[in-house]
Design an enzyme around this catalytic site. Structure first.
Site, PDB file in Angstrom:
ATOM      1  N   GLY A 232      -3.059  43.350 -10.241  1.00 30.23           N
ATOM      2  CA  GLY A 232      -3.573  42.046 -10.638  1.00 30.23           C
ATOM      3  C   GLY A 232      -3.030  41.623 -11.996  1.00 30.23           C
TER       4      GLY A 232
ATOM      5  N   GLU B  72      -4.931 -27.167  20.665  1.00 34.91           N
ATOM      6  CA  GLU B  72      -5.217 -26.263  19.549  1.00 34.91           C
ATOM      7  C   GLU B  72      -6.592 -26.564  18.967  1.00 34.91           C
ATOM      8  OE1 GLU B  72      -3.430 -23.576  18.601  1.00 34.91           O
ATOM      9  OE2 GLU B  72      -2.373 -24.098  20.452  1.00 34.91           O
TER      10      GLU B  72
ATOM     11  N   ARG C  81      -4.146 -15.959   6.253  1.00 33.15           N
ATOM     12  CA  ARG C  81      -5.526 -15.465   6.244  1.00 33.15           C
ATOM     13  C   ARG C  81      -5.631 -13.970   5.964  1.00 33.15           C
ATOM     14  NH1 ARG C  81      -7.054 -18.157  11.892  1.00 33.15           N
ATOM     15  NH2 ARG C  81      -4.779 -18.263  12.023  1.00 33.15           N
TER      16      ARG C  81
ATOM     17  N   ARG D 287       2.157  43.858 -17.016  1.00 32.98           N
ATOM     18  CA  ARG D 287       1.241  43.103 -17.872  1.00 32.98           C
ATOM     19  C   ARG D 287       0.989  43.953 -19.103  1.00 32.98           C
ATOM     20  NH1 ARG D 287      -3.160  44.709 -13.516  1.00 32.98           N
ATOM     21  NH2 ARG D 287      -3.784  46.673 -14.439  1.00 32.98           N
TER      22      ARG D 287
END
Ligand code: UD1
Ligand code: CA
Length: 480
Positions: A445, A172, A24, A462
């Protein structure tokens, strides 16, 4: 080592039936491995069996046996389990028959079902006491809707004088007459029975019934025939005997269990915004004045220190959150094996992710879309927006800018990043590990930093900015 049960009734041997298919559930996972409150159904039963200090704990496996045995073997170092296999699965009586060779004659056998997960230790002790080593003791309960369960049929006991209420049989559901179906007292799936009697009765079972199965419950009739007293130990706590046969029952028991947890926490002073939207799938420990908003899930071992606040929709697993820390909404914390620590007064989230080995010191701030893995952040360090810290050691008061990441993986190995106290890392930086940023330093940054830096220095890595004066932008060509 022979451990006696605490009530001195002699040795107790437990049989846990777990071979059924669980049709089930309509699932490929064996039924008893479905989870309730974060633990498999059978895991709950094994844990309870371990607590009553049984001599043997025998698990009957069949459907998905290898999977069930592996799952139990992994998670139960504290109790020695024996496995017996039942193939094919011919019913609950047949299941217990498979355990007979490993059950000594001198014990009381406690039969448990792998799909009845919340049976309590005290209830089992009371059932053992009811059996007293010489009776068949059944755990029963009265349900308003007994559909599907075996019914307890009572009547005049053979030979016994004046007992009009003796238990004569369990019928049962599928075999029951309309009159029997009207009986609301049902068998829980749990019984205590002297091993010698059990073995004798099991050998006499047949499968002439609606399901063509060997029903364990038929031993009640045999006890009545043999004049062995049958006692029903009746309880009222339906959660303890709730059996799981379908996803609907699993969900219903999960909610009932969670509500019970929620009430227990509230009684200890924890404030829950809504007890119906609170889930503990492990062990949660809360100190005083903890506030938990709606839809939070706690998994594994979690502890929340005094005054901790957890916002809505957080998932927190395997973590220690110290005094006064605030976890803002939609934060995901999972320490897995290494654990996560959030220091006192720290602020985390919203939308933060802390992974295994994240150790945040006092007053650390971790903001939205920040991921931290296997990294230590000392007191007062901040990473407030869109950042990644992996395999890093971050000093006190460091400010780690938006969009910055530690490049900790070279494609083959992981390397550490060390950021000294009071460092300021600007936005959008890549710190390529292994690397050390000296204390008090500043990283401009947009820098990609590949070499360690000296304390107090400014690092900029950078392309230089170029300004071209009087620049005229391209113009659109006039249409021909
Ligand atoms: C069983 C009882 C019923 C009781 C109910 C309580 C029987 C015949 N019926 O019914 O009286 O009210 O439990 O929850 O015992 N199993 C095996 N091998 C098998 C069949 C089952 O190991 O061949 C195991 C299952 O995995 C499960 C347990 O036994 O853990 C119970 O089996 P299930 O089929 O769920 O029995 P119920 O119909 O619920
Ligand atoms: Ca069942």
């Amino acid at each position: 080592m022979n451990q006696l049960s605490q009530n001195n009734l002699g040795p107790v041997d437990v049989v846990i039936m777990a071979a059924g298919k669980g049709t089930r559930m309509k699932s490929s996972l064996p039924k008893v491995l479905h989870r309730l409150g974060g633990t498999s159904l059978i895991g709950h039963v094994v844990r309870t069996a371990a607590r009553i200090r049984a001599r043997h704990v025998v698990v009957v496996t069949g459907h998905g046996a290898a999977e069930v045995e592996e799952a139990l073997g992994k998670s139960n170092a504290d109790v020695h389990l024996q496995f017996v296999r039942q193939t094919p699965q011919l019913g609950t009586g047949h299941a217990v028959q498979q355990a007979v060779p490993v059950l000594p004659d001198d014990g009381i056998v406690l039969v448990l079902s792998g799909d009845v997960p919340l049976i309590g230790e005290e209830t089992l002790q009371a059932l053992l006491a009811a059996s007293a080593g010489r009776r068949l003791a059944l755990l029963t309960i009265t349900f308003d809707d007994p559909t599907g369960y075996g019914r307890i049929v009572r009547g005049d006991a053979q030979g016994a004088q004046g007992d009009h209420d003796a238990v004569l049989a369990i019928v049962e559901h599928k075999d029951a007459t309309d009159a029997e179906r009207a009986i609301r007292e049902v068998y829980s799936g749990v019984m205590a029975v002297p091993a010698k009697l059990l073995k004798d009765w099991l050998a006499r079972l047949d499968n002439r019934n609606a399901q063509g199965e060997f029903y364990l419950t038929d031993i009640v009739k045999l006890a009545a025939i043999d004049g062995v007293p049958v006692v029903a130990h009746v309880i009222t706590d339906a959660l303890q005997v709730a059996g799981i046969n379908s996803p609907v029952q699993l969900a219903a028991l999960e909610r009932a269990l969670q509500l019970r947890h929620a009430h227990a926490f509230m009684e200890r002073g924890v404030r829950l915004a809504d007890p119906a939207r609170f889930d503990v799938r492990g062990t949660l420990v809360c100190e005083a004045d903890v506030d938990i908003d709606i839809n939070c899930v706690f998994e594994g071992a979690v502890s929340l220190g005094a005054g901790v606040r957890v916002g809505a929709n957080c998932v927190i697993a395997n973590a220690r959150i110290e005094t006064g820390a605030v976890i803002h909404p939609f934060t995901h914390i999972d320490g897995e094996r290494a654990g996560v620590t959030v220091g006192a007064g720290a602020l985390v989230g919203p939308f933060a992710r802390l992974r295994p080995g994240a150790r945040l010191g006092a007053d650390v701030h971790i903001g939205n879309f920040v991921e931290v893995k296997n990294s230590t952040l000392a007191a007062g360090a901040k990473a407030n927006h869109l950042a990644y810290l992996g395999d890093a050691t971050v000093g006190e008061r460091v400010n780690y800018g938006a969009g910055s990441i530690t490049a900790n993986y070279d494609g083959a190995n992981k390397h550490r990043t060390i950021i000294g106290d009071d460092v300021h890392v600007g936005s959008n930086c890549v710190l390529v590990a292994p690397i050390t940023i000296g204390a008090g330093g500043t990283v401009g940054g947009g820098s990609t930093v590949t070499k360690s830096t000296e304390p107090g220095s400014l690092t900029v890595s950078r392309g230089r900015q170029v300004n071209i004066p009087n620049w005229s932008r391209p113009q659109k060509k006039p249409k021909a």
